[in-house]
Design a protein around this motif. Structure first.
Motif: not given
Length: 183
Positions: A106-109, A82-88
């Motif tokens: 789309r990648r998260i999905i 939670l509340d951290t950058d998911l980009f990596h």
């Protein structure tokens, strides 16, 4: 500087239009800060996250698209912090200015759809609780009033179902008691 800001806004508008085409995703621009977008991933078919409503934020830096946006989740979701950058988590090759937020979402999905069934029962419980969690936040209710209506309808139906079960149980108890008391 003004020209760069105009290009920045044009890029964001273009990306917002692109995102509106993505299934299982709703996006709203923050009312107080246009550099923050809120998103909800919902309606995922099957899998451990089926039935969940997952709310998060995208924060755009001043230098976007040259610097990557920060993508985070607010709704508890097992393997995603939670509340951290998911980009990596969603980008193996690093950020490129040609990438879009739609591509990252789309990648998260895709990660959610491909998630293992490890802790599936916990993920299912989290999915069932996700809409109530989100609706407990005023900002979510203001940004996504349609989901608030969905929550009210679901809870109303849940109460009706429970009321019916209680009514039937009390009725059966009454019938058994009357039968027992008859001589």
């Amino acid at each position: 500087m003004l020209r760069l800001r105009s290009l920045h806004l044009l890029r964001l508008q273009t990306e917002q239009s692109e995102i509106e085409e993505i299934n299982h995703l709703k996006v709203r621009v923050d009312r107080d800060d246009a550099s923050i977008w809120h998103y909800v991933i919902f309606g995922l078919p099957n899998g451990p996250y089926h039935g969940g409503y997952y709310w998060g934020q995208v924060k755009f830096p001043q230098q976007y698209p040259f610097d990557p946006p920060s993508i985070s989740l607010t709704t508890p979701l097992g393997e995603f912090p939670l509340d951290t950058d998911l980009f990596h988590m969603v980008s193996e090759e690093g950020w490129q200015p040609s990438f879009t937020v739609g591509r990252m979402l789309r990648r998260i999905i895709a990660l959610m759809l491909d998630a293992s069934d490890v802790n599936a029962s916990q993920k299912k419980m989290d999915a069932e609780a996700s809409l109530a969690f989100n609706c407990s936040h005023l900002r979510f209710r203001l940004l996504f009033p349609g989901f608030l209506s969905t929550f009210r309808q679901k809870t109303s139906n849940d109460f009706r179902s429970r009321d019916l079960v209680v009514f039937v149980a009390v009725g059966m108890l009454l019938v058994v008691t009357i039968a027992y008391l008859k001589p």
